[in-house]
Design an enzyme around this catalytic site. Structure first.
Site, PDB file in Angstrom:
ATOM      1  N   TYR A   1       0.610  -0.644   0.020  1.00 57.99           N
ATOM      2  CA  TYR A   1       0.120   0.265  -0.038  1.00 57.99           C
ATOM      3  C   TYR A   1       0.850   1.049   0.141  1.00 57.99           C
ATOM      4  CZ  TYR A   1      -4.699  -2.498   0.397  1.00 57.99           C
ATOM      5  OH  TYR A   1      -5.487  -3.271   0.505  1.00 57.99           O
TER       6      TYR A   1
ATOM      7  N   LYS B   1       3.740 -15.069   4.003  1.00 55.58           N
ATOM      8  CA  LYS B   1       3.813 -16.125   3.558  1.00 55.58           C
ATOM      9  C   LYS B   1       5.466 -16.209   3.469  1.00 55.58           C
ATOM     10  CE  LYS B   1       2.124 -18.349  -0.014  1.00 55.58           C
ATOM     11  NZ  LYS B   1       1.837 -19.829  -0.827  1.00 55.58           N
TER      12      LYS B   1
ATOM     13  N   ASP C   1      -2.424 -18.952   2.455  1.00 54.94           N
ATOM     14  CA  ASP C   1      -2.625 -19.417   1.623  1.00 54.94           C
ATOM     15  C   ASP C   1      -3.820 -20.918   2.386  1.00 54.94           C
ATOM     16  OD1 ASP C   1      -0.916 -20.970   1.943  1.00 54.94           O
ATOM     17  OD2 ASP C   1      -0.862 -21.438  -0.418  1.00 54.94           O
TER      18      ASP C   1
ATOM     19  N   ASP D   1      -6.151  -7.270   3.975  1.00 60.33           N
ATOM     20  CA  ASP D   1      -7.223  -6.447   2.868  1.00 60.33           C
ATOM     21  C   ASP D   1      -8.121  -7.926   2.723  1.00 60.33           C
ATOM     22  OD1 ASP D   1      -8.685  -4.567   1.376  1.00 60.33           O
ATOM     23  OD2 ASP D   1      -7.304  -5.588  -0.163  1.00 60.33           O
TER      24      ASP D   1
ATOM     25  N   ASP E   1     -11.948  -9.339   4.240  1.00 60.48           N
ATOM     26  CA  ASP E   1     -13.240  -9.721   3.027  1.00 60.48           C
ATOM     27  C   ASP E   1     -13.794 -11.074   3.491  1.00 60.48           C
ATOM     28  OD1 ASP E   1     -12.805  -6.913   2.758  1.00 60.48           O
ATOM     29  OD2 ASP E   1     -13.775  -7.381   0.175  1.00 60.48           O
TER      30      ASP E   1
HETATM   31  C1  IPM Z   1     -11.009  -1.481   2.986  1.00 58.76           C
HETATM   32  C2  IPM Z   1     -10.836  -1.664   1.520  1.00 58.76           C
HETATM   33  C3  IPM Z   1      -9.361  -0.653   0.996  1.00 58.76           C
HETATM   34  C4  IPM Z   1      -8.066  -0.831   1.335  1.00 58.76           C
HETATM   35  C5  IPM Z   1      -9.892   0.980  -0.178  1.00 58.76           C
HETATM   36  C6  IPM Z   1     -11.136   1.305  -0.956  1.00 58.76           C
HETATM   37  C7  IPM Z   1      -8.232   1.119  -0.467  1.00 58.76           C
HETATM   38  O1  IPM Z   1     -11.050  -1.532   0.794  1.00 58.76           O
HETATM   39  O2  IPM Z   1     -10.488  -0.573   4.248  1.00 58.76           O
HETATM   40  O3  IPM Z   1     -10.427  -2.833   3.300  1.00 58.76           O
HETATM   41  O4  IPM Z   1      -7.867  -1.751   0.129  1.00 58.76           O
HETATM   42  O5  IPM Z   1      -7.548  -0.499   2.052  1.00 58.76           O
HETATM   43 MN    MN Z   2     -10.972  -3.762   1.728  1.00 61.88          MN
END
Ligand code: IPM
Ligand code: MN
Length: 329
Positions: free
Chosen positions: A120, A171, A204, A228, A232
């Protein structure tokens, strides 16, 4: 004394869900003095403003920032994300991204995502762009300090939990430089926490465990990009991304921390009254915790229990409000 909160509703469903979050927090007893900041893709389209340094300096005067979501299809991907969200994370040094999850079976675990470094950081570039000989590089910046402060936060958090269990996810078999730094730092810091049990998983493998055996986790610490992706997945296994809350923290409180749902601006359902406000409400609860209002925070969290996970924004908001009322009578 009211808490001074900067509110960035942002784009798409952001303003709708932050409005519900503020209503619920107030109904639960929080005294908030809020200021709206008109920022996001919509503002960029109006006058080109994303997050200039003057506004960033203004934000520093608040105790916390509540953010809805930013990003809109009319602006190329990355412009608002980098210019607003990532800029706030980096400049305010919000180095811990805390993302808690509750599984359908009631098991709770939390992921600590490093929030200021890794891929990032934006290191890299193009050579001979657009030609057949094009080269693109994207570096990963990992500092000892950056890894250590996150890992240390992980050990402290694990120490406060029931099992006192911390897993490092990376990893190391392929990322032999950054992985080595993270792994060595993790081992060294662990010597200071003999009471915390540790584990290591490659990212993984962690994806499989998240799906097949997530109860093995109590506290997970990982780098920015793995965090990140993994969070999710964490959202998906714990009732969906509509429930996933997050806190971008500067634990030393050198700057206001920023609280936001994990979900995005969902432009397809914006303004239709179809957004699930729960993730924003739960992010509000994390904000209240950080502000020292843990009783009100718990009240807000309890009120979110058992509310419908889909439906109209208004219906979900009323269900949360009804639970609050029952709790107080
Ligand atoms: C998150 C989002 C952000 C990230 C994006 C919007 C830049 O996906 O907060 O997880 O990748 O950190
Ligand atoms: Mn995200």
């Amino acid at each position: 004394m009211p808490h001074k909160i900067a509110v960035i509703g942002g784009d798409g469903i952001g303003p709708e869900v932050t409005a519900v979050a503020l209503d619920v927090m107030r109904a639960a007893g929080a005294v908030l003095d809020t200021t709206d900041f008109r920022l996001g893709g919509f503002r960029y389209l109006e006058d080109g403003v994303i997050l200039p340094d003057e506004i960033l300096e203004e934000l520093r005067r608040y105790e916390a920032i509540l953010l809805g979501a930013v990003g809109t299809p009319e602006v190329p991907p990355g412009v608002i994300e980098r210019g607003l969200l990532l800029k706030a994370r980096f400049e305010l040094d919000l180095y811990v991204n805390l993302r808690p999850f509750v599984l359908p079976n009631g098991h709770e675990f939390v992921v600590i995502r490093e929030n200021t470094e890794g891929t990032y950081a934006g290191e890299g570039g193009f050579l001979r762009k657009g030609t057949a000989d094009e080269i693109a590089t994207q570096g990963s910046v990992n500092t000892r300090k950056g890894a250590e402060r996150c890992i240390r936060y992980g050990f402290e958090l694990a120490r406060s939990r029931t099992r006192k269990h911390l897993t490092l996810v990376h990893k190391t078999n392929v990322l032999t430089f950054s992985g080595d730094l993270w792994d060595r730092t993790f081992q060294e810091v662990s010597n200071e926490y003999p009471d915390v049990e540790t584990a290591y998983n490659h990212v993984d493998a962690a994806c499989i465990y998240f799906v097949e055996d997530p109860t093995r986790y109590e506290v997970v610490v990982t780098d920015n990009l793995f965090g990140d992706i993994l969070t999710d997945l964490g959202g998906a296994i714990s009732g969906g991304i509509g429930l996933a809350a997050s806190a971008n923290l500067n634990p030393e409180r050198m700057a206001p921390s920023l609280f936001e749902p994990v979900h995005g601006s969902a432009p397809d359902i914006a303004g239709k009254g179809l957004a699930n406000p729960t993730a924003a409400v739960l992010s509000g609860a994390m904000m209240l915790d950080f502000l020292g209002e843990s009783v009100i925070a718990e009240r807000v969290r309890m009120a979110c229990e058992g509310v419908p996970s889909s439906g109209r924004t208004e219906e979900i908001a009323s269900a949360i409000h009804n639970n609050l009322v029952q709790d107080q009578t």
